[in-house]
Each structure stands twice: as C-alpha cells, then as structure tokens.
Design a protein around this motif. Structure first.
Motif, short mmCIF file in Angstrom:
data_model
loop_
_atom_site.label_atom_id
_atom_site.label_comp_id
_atom_site.label_asym_id
_atom_site.label_seq_id
_atom_site.Cartn_x
_atom_site.Cartn_y
_atom_site.Cartn_z
N ALA A 31 0.82 -1.21 0.00
CA ALA A 31 0.00 0.00 0.00
C ALA A 31 0.85 1.26 0.00
O ALA A 31 0.39 2.33 -0.40
CB ALA A 31 -0.93 0.00 1.21
N PHE A 32 2.12 1.12 0.44
CA PHE A 32 3.03 2.28 0.49
C PHE A 32 3.97 2.32 -0.70
O PHE A 32 4.94 3.07 -0.70
CB PHE A 32 3.85 2.24 1.79
CG PHE A 32 3.04 2.50 3.02
CD1 PHE A 32 2.52 3.75 3.28
CD2 PHE A 32 2.81 1.48 3.93
CE1 PHE A 32 1.78 3.99 4.42
CE2 PHE A 32 2.07 1.70 5.08
CZ PHE A 32 1.54 2.96 5.33
N TRP A 92 4.77 5.76 -2.15
CA TRP A 92 4.93 6.82 -1.13
C TRP A 92 5.84 7.95 -1.64
O TRP A 92 5.53 9.13 -1.47
CB TRP A 92 5.51 6.21 0.15
CG TRP A 92 5.76 7.20 1.26
CD1 TRP A 92 6.91 7.88 1.50
CD2 TRP A 92 4.83 7.60 2.25
NE1 TRP A 92 6.78 8.69 2.59
CE2 TRP A 92 5.50 8.54 3.08
CE3 TRP A 92 3.52 7.28 2.54
CZ2 TRP A 92 4.89 9.14 4.17
CZ3 TRP A 92 2.91 7.87 3.63
CH2 TRP A 92 3.58 8.80 4.44
N LEU A 109 4.22 10.66 -3.73
CA LEU A 109 3.05 11.38 -3.22
C LEU A 109 3.41 12.76 -2.70
O LEU A 109 4.51 12.97 -2.15
CB LEU A 109 2.40 10.58 -2.10
CG LEU A 109 1.81 9.21 -2.45
CD1 LEU A 109 1.23 8.54 -1.22
CD2 LEU A 109 0.74 9.35 -3.54
N ASP A 150 -1.17 14.10 0.00
CA ASP A 150 -1.62 12.74 -0.33
C ASP A 150 -1.03 11.72 0.64
O ASP A 150 -1.66 10.70 0.94
CB ASP A 150 -1.24 12.39 -1.76
CG ASP A 150 -2.12 13.13 -2.77
OD1 ASP A 150 -3.13 13.72 -2.35
OD2 ASP A 150 -1.78 13.13 -3.97
N ARG A 151 0.18 11.98 1.14
CA ARG A 151 0.72 11.08 2.16
C ARG A 151 -0.16 11.09 3.42
O ARG A 151 -0.41 10.04 4.02
CB ARG A 151 2.16 11.51 2.53
CG ARG A 151 3.17 11.22 1.43
CD ARG A 151 4.56 11.74 1.79
NE ARG A 151 5.52 11.42 0.73
CZ ARG A 151 6.79 11.78 0.74
NH1 ARG A 151 7.26 12.51 1.77
NH2 ARG A 151 7.59 11.44 -0.25
N LEU A 193 -3.20 8.96 2.74
CA LEU A 193 -2.92 7.53 2.77
C LEU A 193 -2.80 7.03 4.21
O LEU A 193 -3.36 5.98 4.56
CB LEU A 193 -1.62 7.24 2.00
CG LEU A 193 -1.15 5.77 2.03
CD1 LEU A 193 -2.22 4.83 1.48
CD2 LEU A 193 0.15 5.62 1.25
N ASP A 246 -6.17 6.82 5.71
CA ASP A 246 -6.95 5.73 5.14
C ASP A 246 -6.55 4.39 5.78
O ASP A 246 -7.40 3.60 6.18
CB ASP A 246 -6.75 5.67 3.63
CG ASP A 246 -7.73 4.74 2.94
OD1 ASP A 246 -8.94 4.82 3.24
OD2 ASP A 246 -7.30 3.94 2.10
N MET A 280 -5.16 -0.97 -4.66
CA MET A 280 -5.16 0.47 -4.41
C MET A 280 -6.02 1.17 -5.46
O MET A 280 -5.76 1.06 -6.66
CB MET A 280 -3.73 1.02 -4.43
CG MET A 280 -2.80 0.41 -3.39
SD MET A 280 -3.38 0.63 -1.68
CE MET A 280 -3.26 2.43 -1.50
N TYR A 285 -3.13 6.83 -2.86
CA TYR A 285 -3.30 7.17 -1.44
C TYR A 285 -4.61 6.63 -0.85
O TYR A 285 -5.00 7.02 0.24
CB TYR A 285 -3.25 8.70 -1.26
CG TYR A 285 -4.20 9.47 -2.14
CD1 TYR A 285 -5.53 9.65 -1.77
CD2 TYR A 285 -3.77 10.00 -3.35
CE1 TYR A 285 -6.40 10.35 -2.58
CE2 TYR A 285 -4.63 10.70 -4.17
CZ TYR A 285 -5.95 10.88 -3.78
OH TYR A 285 -6.83 11.56 -4.59
N ARG A 286 -5.27 5.70 -1.56
CA ARG A 286 -6.52 5.16 -1.02
C ARG A 286 -6.69 3.70 -1.41
O ARG A 286 -6.57 3.35 -2.59
CB ARG A 286 -7.72 5.97 -1.49
CG ARG A 286 -9.04 5.50 -0.90
CD ARG A 286 -10.18 6.50 -1.15
NE ARG A 286 -10.37 6.76 -2.56
CZ ARG A 286 -10.20 7.96 -3.13
NH1 ARG A 286 -9.83 8.99 -2.40
NH2 ARG A 286 -10.39 8.12 -4.43
#
Length: 493
Positions: free
Chosen positions: A38-39, A42, A45, A49-50, A53, A56, A228, A232-233
């Motif tokens: 999911a990262f 990173w 971003l 947006d970080r 995330l 979330d 994803m 970021y979501r």
C-alpha cells in the motif's frame, strides 16, 4: 483499533508531517499482514496525499481484515456440505392454510405490533446503477400512476399497518410507531437521508426512522493483497447485505431495539415493489411457530431461474440457502417424482423474520467465523480496472446458525415484484414490477365490488390502490363497491 497501530498517529498534526518515509509503526504493522505494498508509491506522493494515505490505513481494523481475508481465501475449493431438499412438511404452503389460520395469525401479528414488539430493518445500501440511475435504489419511481418511489410505497405500508394495529387494540387512539432501521452504504447514505427529509419522511415521524451504514472491506487480489484505488486510497466495497449483522452490532442498534421493547425483527430488501412490510400474518405465523428465524419463499418458476433456494444441510441439519451460481444443472433440474415439481424449489426472496435474541447470536457468530463470499469483479485501481475480489456476507448466511427456521410460502404475484434490471430487459424490470402491482390491485378492486374501464387492454394496465387506503386488499368495499374506475389511475382515500 489496535493500540500499536495508533502509535504516533493518535493526535492530528500538520499536513506533511510524515517526511520521507511512512510512519514506522504503521509500516511494520502492514508488513506483519503482507500489505506493505500500500506504500509502494509513497515517494511519489505529495505531503497532502501522504496524509490521506496514512489516515486511510489508520481507519482499517487490520487484524480483523486479515482474519477475514485468510479464512475466506482458505475456504476456496472446499466442497459444499451435502444438501437435501427441504422437506415438504417443513414449509407452510399456501394451499394448506385455512381461513381460520390466516385470521388468527393476522390478529396475533397486529396485537404484537400494537404492543411495540416489531421493528423493521430495510437493506437499502444499493444504488440503482443497473436501472440507469446513480440514486439509491429506494428512490426509484417504477412508473406507477401515483409516481411514488419504492421508499414511499414502503413507508406508507408501515403507516397503514400502524393504523390497523391501533384499530385492533384496546386503545384505538393510541398508535404505536413501528421503528424503521434503514441500512445504507457510504454511497447512498447522504442521498437517502436527504430524500426522506425533503419528502417529510412520507408521513412517518422522523423519530421512528434510524439510518445506519453498512461496513466496507478492502478489495483484494487473488493472493489477498489490497488493491489500491489511487496511490493514497485502498479500494473498498460494501460488505454485502449480510453486513447488516455487524452494522447493527457496531452501532448498538440491537440494544436500541431492546430498549424499545422489540422482540421480533422484520428484515427485507428494498427492491421489491410488492413487499409487505411488517406483515401481520407473517409475524403471527412466526410467533405461533416459536422459531428463531423465518423466511417467505415462492416456488421456483423454472429450473434456470436466477434465484437461490433453501436446502437442508445434511439429513436433519439446519436450513440454509444455495445460490443459483452454486447449483449444477442436475441439481437445478432434479424432479420430485411424487409431486412432479422441482426437488429444490423454495426460492429465497429476501423477506425474513428474526427474534431479537437470535439477531444478537448471529451478529456474534458471523463475526467469529468471518468467512465471506468472494465475488470476482472489475475493481477501479491505479492501473485502471483490474480483476479482483470483493468480500461479502449475505443476509441468508444467518440461517445456518438458527436452531429452527420456518418457511412461509407466498404467491409470487402478490408479494414478489423485484426491480433489478432496466426497462427493456427480459425480467425483473420496473415495467414488470409496475404491471404486477397494477394487476394485483385491480383484482382487489373487483373483489371489493368495483368495476374497471380501460383504453388499452387490461392485461397491460390496471389501477393502483394507495397503501394508505389498504395494506393487502382489506377495507376496500366502502371505497369500491358499485363504483367504476378508469385504468390506469390511483385510488386513494
């Protein structure tokens, strides 16, 4: 939320506070569950947006989600337990009921309603996408002369039952409200609440309506990794209409029901134009049977009909539902030689009754077992639409836990007019549901001594009786006897 997941995250801070790397505690936690992907983006971003995330991921109960994913993926390929047809003697069939039975159940149900013992739960999380609308499905107008939405038809049936229950009680002037719990989804919640507010709750007291949202779960790949939706979501989807049990528990709504004196809960889906909400006859039958759960059923129309059917899990085992997609052609077409009917014929139409005690048991049992159905879907993702899995529970998953389930046959043309496909499809359309309702109400009017005229063939039209005038065809003689009505039109007094 697990304490370790909240390390360094419990207090809000400035946007962009995470710097060059994800928060260490969260990253380690995600690695524990194999979800560190999911990262992956990173570094690309923005600070904003970080932050999105992190928030979330923070919102997810990772240990619960991991348990659900592992158990659900692990159940793939395991053959279903052996099933048997539901014994004919286990079903209350239409032809076996006497007038005395029906009158007794009707009165018993009205008495329980007048004493505040019934609550109604509506499963209304879906959008009308297949109907060509992005609105909640309950907002849909199927084209009746009145122009009423599905929500309005159901609200007015509740109003009518309340009135009938009060009239049958020792205090006719004291109307006890039936509390209506409406399960929405993140996609329909705000629009549903606004629809009710702008229409003044269709005559109901706003205090007797409670909206609550079903949960969501991450969409996953075939190996259980989060998909994803954006960088970021995490992609998420509603957890199925069986999510009602977890939602009722997490929102403490079963405690709310108990505080109101509720003993029985009527639970149904929004997309049935003929649904008899809070049906006194069904409730009276349920009380008479002393069962934990019950379901209305109709006979399967033909072998290939896309409906789940009730079965018995092993000889003498609990009743449960097998989805049509799980039935092979031999099972779907197998005949009972003595009756000449399908052996697996009792269709589930999502009209259920539960005791409140059983609902509490189910909420705990389903959460403990955490085995979800896997639906392969096209999931919106950062790579475009990708094939993935949605995790869902179904309302009928509860029946496996029930020590006693009663099945109550109803006539399809009286109580089951699903609205699932856009007009022009071959079945379950707004047009087919509208016509079923108009035909039924026309029969009520003629039975009450009324007459119909029509400018098109009667089989293509009919009259609509307002739910405020009659719930199931009763009390129409004073309105209809000797009068002529032109179809199509609404009869409302």
């Amino acid at each position: 939320m697990k304490e370790e997941m909240m390390v360094g995250l419990s207090a809000p801070g400035p946007v962009g506070r995470w710097g060059a790397a994800p928060p260490q505690a969260m990253l380690e936690r995600m690695k524990d569950y194999g979800q560190e992907g999911a990262f992956a983006l990173w570094d690309d971003l923005s600070p904003e947006d970080r932050e999105l995330l992190v928030r979330d991921i923070e919102s997810l109960d990772l240990s619960r989600i991991d348990r659900i994913i592992r158990r659900s993926l692990g159940s793939q390929g395991i053959p279903l337990p052996a099933v048997e047809p539901v014994p004919e003697s286990s079903v209350s069939k239409v032809e076996d009921r006497s007038a005395e039975d029906k009158e007794r159940w009707w009165k018993k149900g009205l008495k329980a309603i007048s004493e505040g013992k019934l609550a109604v739960v509506l499963l209304a999380g879906g959008q009308g996408t297949r109907l060509g609308s992005s609105d909640p499905k309950g907002c849909f107008n199927i084209g009746l002369p009145s122009g009423k939405s599905l929500f309005q038809l159901q609200a007015e049936r509740i109003l009518c039952v309340q009135k009938l229950a009060a009239q049958s009680s020792e205090s006719p002037s004291n109307t006890v409200p039936i509390h209506w719990y409406i399960m929405t989804s993140p996609f329909t919640d705000a629009a549903t609440a606004k629809f009710f507010e702008t229409r003044r709750y269709f005559g109901l007291d706003p205090d007797q309506v409670t909206f609550f949202q079903q949960g969501t779960l991450p969409c996953v790949s075939a190996d259980g990794r989060f998909i994803m939706e954006t960088a970021y979501r995490v992609a998420k989807a509603p957890d199925g209409n069986g999510g009602v049990y977890a939602a009722l528990k997490s929102k403490k709504l079963m405690e709310d029901m108990a505080a109101r004196g509720v003993k029985y809960v009527d639970c149904y889906g929004v997309d049935n134009a003929l649904v008899r909400v809070a049906d006194p006859t069904f409730l009276g039958y349920f009380i008479d049977m002393g069962a934990s759960s019950a379901a209305k059923v109709v006979r399967k129309a033909y072998p290939q009909e896309n409906v789940g059917v009730f079965v018995q899990r092993g000889r003498g085992g609990p009743l449960s539902v097998v989805e049509y997609s799980e039935m092979d052609s031999a099972m779907a077409t197998e005949m009972n030689q003595s009756t000449g009917r399908l052996r697996y014929c009792w269709s589930n139409i999502c009209l259920h009754m539960f005791t409140l005690d059983f609902l509490n048991q189910v909420a705990n049992s389903l959460e403990k077992d955490s085995v979800y159905h896997l639906a392969e879907k096209k999931i919106p993702s950062i790579h475009g639409f990708t094939t993935g899995l949605k995790l869902e529970q179904f309302i009928f998953d509860a029946f496996t836990y029930s020590p006693s389930t009663a099945l109550f046959e109803v006539m399809r043309e009286e109580e089951f007019a699903p609205v699932k496909n856009a007009s022009g499809a071959t079945y379950d359309t707004p047009d087919s549901a509208k016509l079923m309702l108009l035909r039924l109400h026309s029969r009520w009017v003629v039975a009450a001594g009324g007459f119909l005229t029509h400018s098109v063939p009667l089989y293509m039209t009919g009259v609509e009786v307002s739910p405020l005038s009659s719930y199931a065809g009763e009390n129409l003689e004073a309105i209809c006897r000797g009068r002529t009505f032109h179809a199509p039109s609404e009869i409302s007094f």
